[in-house]
Write an enzyme that holds these catalytic residues in place. Structure first.
Site, PDB file in Angstrom:
ATOM      1  N   TYR A   1       0.848  -1.203   0.000  1.00 44.79           N
ATOM      2  CA  TYR A   1       0.000   0.000   0.000  1.00 44.79           C
ATOM      3  C   TYR A   1       0.888   1.259   0.000  1.00 44.79           C
ATOM      4  O   TYR A   1       0.517   2.300  -0.509  1.00 44.79           O
ATOM      5  CB  TYR A   1      -0.956  -0.030   1.199  1.00 44.79           C
ATOM      6  CG  TYR A   1      -2.178   0.842   1.012  1.00 44.79           C
ATOM      7  CD1 TYR A   1      -3.097   0.597  -0.006  1.00 44.79           C
ATOM      8  CD2 TYR A   1      -2.416   1.926   1.862  1.00 44.79           C
ATOM      9  CE1 TYR A   1      -4.211   1.395  -0.174  1.00 44.79           C
ATOM     10  CE2 TYR A   1      -3.528   2.722   1.708  1.00 44.79           C
ATOM     11  CZ  TYR A   1      -4.422   2.460   0.686  1.00 44.79           C
ATOM     12  OH  TYR A   1      -5.527   3.262   0.532  1.00 44.79           O
TER      13      TYR A   1
ATOM     14  N   LYS B   1      -3.083   8.570   2.825  1.00 46.23           N
ATOM     15  CA  LYS B   1      -4.333   8.406   3.586  1.00 46.23           C
ATOM     16  C   LYS B   1      -4.182   8.966   5.002  1.00 46.23           C
ATOM     17  O   LYS B   1      -5.142   9.488   5.576  1.00 46.23           O
ATOM     18  CB  LYS B   1      -4.750   6.935   3.639  1.00 46.23           C
ATOM     19  CG  LYS B   1      -5.242   6.371   2.305  1.00 46.23           C
ATOM     20  CD  LYS B   1      -6.442   7.099   1.738  1.00 46.23           C
ATOM     21  CE  LYS B   1      -7.063   6.344   0.568  1.00 46.23           C
ATOM     22  NZ  LYS B   1      -8.058   7.177  -0.156  1.00 46.23           N
TER      23      LYS B   1
HETATM   24  P1  NAP Z   1     -12.220   3.596  -8.323  1.00 44.13           P
HETATM   25  O1  NAP Z   1     -13.551   3.133  -8.732  1.00 44.13           O
HETATM   26  O2  NAP Z   1     -11.071   3.366  -9.255  1.00 44.13           O
HETATM   27  O3  NAP Z   1     -12.314   5.145  -7.930  1.00 44.13           O
HETATM   28  C1  NAP Z   1     -11.180   5.979  -7.823  1.00 44.13           C
HETATM   29  C2  NAP Z   1     -11.565   7.268  -8.481  1.00 44.13           C
HETATM   30  O4  NAP Z   1     -10.555   8.280  -8.313  1.00 44.13           O
HETATM   31  C3  NAP Z   1     -11.748   7.090  -9.980  1.00 44.13           C
HETATM   32  O5  NAP Z   1     -12.977   7.652 -10.366  1.00 44.13           O
HETATM   33  C4  NAP Z   1     -10.562   7.856 -10.529  1.00 44.13           C
HETATM   34  O6  NAP Z   1     -10.694   8.289 -11.834  1.00 44.13           O
HETATM   35  C5  NAP Z   1     -10.514   8.991  -9.533  1.00 44.13           C
HETATM   36  N1  NAP Z   1      -9.336   9.821  -9.719  1.00 44.13           N
HETATM   37  C6  NAP Z   1      -8.032   9.464  -9.753  1.00 44.13           C
HETATM   38  N2  NAP Z   1      -7.271  10.539 -10.001  1.00 44.13           N
HETATM   39  C7  NAP Z   1      -8.108  11.604 -10.118  1.00 44.13           C
HETATM   40  C8  NAP Z   1      -7.941  12.984 -10.375  1.00 44.13           C
HETATM   41  N3  NAP Z   1      -6.733  13.535 -10.559  1.00 44.13           N
HETATM   42  N4  NAP Z   1      -9.054  13.776 -10.438  1.00 44.13           N
HETATM   43  C9  NAP Z   1     -10.261  13.266 -10.259  1.00 44.13           C
HETATM   44  N5  NAP Z   1     -10.503  11.967 -10.007  1.00 44.13           N
HETATM   45  C10 NAP Z   1      -9.429  11.144  -9.948  1.00 44.13           C
HETATM   46  O7  NAP Z   1     -11.788   2.912  -6.949  1.00 44.13           O
HETATM   47  P2  NAP Z   1     -12.440   2.893  -5.475  1.00 44.13           P
HETATM   48  O8  NAP Z   1     -11.837   1.722  -4.816  1.00 44.13           O
HETATM   49  O9  NAP Z   1     -13.900   3.069  -5.548  1.00 44.13           O
HETATM   50  O10 NAP Z   1     -11.758   4.178  -4.800  1.00 44.13           O
HETATM   51  C11 NAP Z   1     -12.510   5.227  -4.210  1.00 44.13           C
HETATM   52  C12 NAP Z   1     -11.885   5.672  -2.906  1.00 44.13           C
HETATM   53  O11 NAP Z   1     -12.041   4.618  -1.947  1.00 44.13           O
HETATM   54  C13 NAP Z   1     -10.403   5.979  -2.974  1.00 44.13           C
HETATM   55  O12 NAP Z   1     -10.122   7.085  -2.148  1.00 44.13           O
HETATM   56  C14 NAP Z   1      -9.787   4.723  -2.378  1.00 44.13           C
HETATM   57  O13 NAP Z   1      -8.491   4.934  -1.846  1.00 44.13           O
HETATM   58  C15 NAP Z   1     -10.799   4.433  -1.300  1.00 44.13           C
HETATM   59  N6  NAP Z   1     -10.761   3.082  -0.725  1.00 44.13           N
HETATM   60  C16 NAP Z   1     -10.844   1.987  -1.537  1.00 44.13           C
HETATM   61  C17 NAP Z   1     -10.801   0.726  -0.970  1.00 44.13           C
HETATM   62  C18 NAP Z   1     -10.877  -0.491  -1.854  1.00 44.13           C
HETATM   63  O14 NAP Z   1     -10.497  -1.565  -1.388  1.00 44.13           O
HETATM   64  N7  NAP Z   1     -11.373  -0.399  -3.061  1.00 44.13           N
HETATM   65  C19 NAP Z   1     -10.683   0.572   0.412  1.00 44.13           C
HETATM   66  C20 NAP Z   1     -10.611   1.709   1.212  1.00 44.13           C
HETATM   67  C21 NAP Z   1     -10.639   2.968   0.632  1.00 44.13           C
HETATM   68  P3  NAP Z   1      -9.766   7.529 -12.953  1.00 44.13           P
HETATM   69  O15 NAP Z   1     -10.276   6.132 -13.058  1.00 44.13           O
HETATM   70  O16 NAP Z   1      -9.932   8.342 -14.171  1.00 44.13           O
HETATM   71  O17 NAP Z   1      -8.346   7.563 -12.454  1.00 44.13           O
END
Ligand code: NAP
Length: 256
Positions: free
Chosen positions: A156, A163
């Protein structure tokens, strides 16, 4: 359920139907909120357009790269022009270069550190500052975080450090915005199989590890994150701000 009836919200971070942002947006919508969405680039436009069409043909959908101040200013100007006010903001955005999410943390480059913090942590401050003037009736800002901020989760890496910055920013923002009745909280989600998650080396093992070691012996479901997002957005959470709420089937309490 109309817990969020009359509320207007904006959602950052829908990439596709697996996105955590999509699960929370659907829950907010079911609870009666009217929502606007942003997407990062043309690459995602069509996909997100198709998804948000389910919320009605006039749903506001705007491009926004959160590293660009001019994008952020334009988004909130348009939200202000259309709705005149705002109650809810979901920050569900994170990014680190792929090579920083494999191998040794020791090798994190200055550039990977900068990009990870800019996209994943600073953006919360920039979005909160732009949203606050529209949150004239108070508001709830929710950001997504992960346990790698406080404990070492192999691979990570720099995202854990970003984070930690996000969670600390949540507390400082909660302090600054509290007098304006704007609450700021994080949901710390257990692993969910999304596009961003699959960028982390060994992610599938992580899912299995949680299933084996969390008290509830399973992984969190997107709908459960939606329900927590709705709670934090609702009056039920009116006295909760600056917190990190773990929605991880209890994994965070384990010492061994
Ligand atoms: P996701 O569907 O890939 O969402 C991540 C989003 O961030 C995407 O829409 C991505 O767009 C966007 N992004 C990245 N760079 C950006 C920028 N410069 N400007 C605007 N948007 C941008 O994945 P997710 O897992 O749902 O992630 C959402 C949040 O949950 C994140 O903060 C992640 O760290 C957190 N989270 C995830 C998990 C997990 O296991 N999945 C667990 C805990 C926390 P692009 O696709 O265009 O890059």
């Amino acid at each position: 359920m109309s817990q969020l009836a009359g509320k207007i919200g904006i959602v950052f971070g829908v990439a596709n139907k697996r996105s955590i942002a999509w699960a929370i947006a659907q829950a907010w919508h079911r609870a009666g909120a009217q929502l606007a969405f942003t997407y990062q680039g043309e690459r995602l436009k069509e996909n997100v357009e198709e998804l948000v069409a389910a919320f009605g043909p006039d749903t506001l959908l705007l491009p926004c790269d959160v590293t660009r101040d001019e994008d952020i200013a334009r988004v909130f100007a348009e939200v202000g022009a259309k709705f005149g006010k705002l109650h809810l903001l979901l920050h569900s955005v994170a990014f680190a270069p792929k090579d920083a999410l494999e191998g040794a943390f020791l090798n994190t480059s200055r550039e990977a550190f900068r990009v990870a913090h800019d996209v994943s942590a600073y953006s919360l401050i920039a979005l909160a500052r732009a949203a606050a003037p529209l949150m004239t009736e108070g508001g709830s800002i929710v950001a997504m975080t992960y346990y790698g901020s406080e404990k070492v989760v192999p691979h990570y890496n720099v995202m854990g450090v970003a984070k930690a910055a996000l969670e600390s920013s949540t507390r400082y923002l909660a302090y600054d915005l509290g007098p304006r009745k704007i609450r700021v909280n994080c949901i710390s989600a257990g692993p969910v199989n999304t596009l961003a998650a699959r960028g982390i080396a060994g992610f599938m093992e992580m899912l299995k590890h949680y299933e084996a070691h969390s008290p509830l012996k399973r992984n969190v479901l997107p709908d459960e994150l939606g329900a927590t997002g709705t709670f934090l957005a609702s009056d039920g959470a009116a006295a909760i701000t600056g917190q990190v709420l773990y929605v991880d089937c209890g994994y965070q309490i384990m010492g061994m």
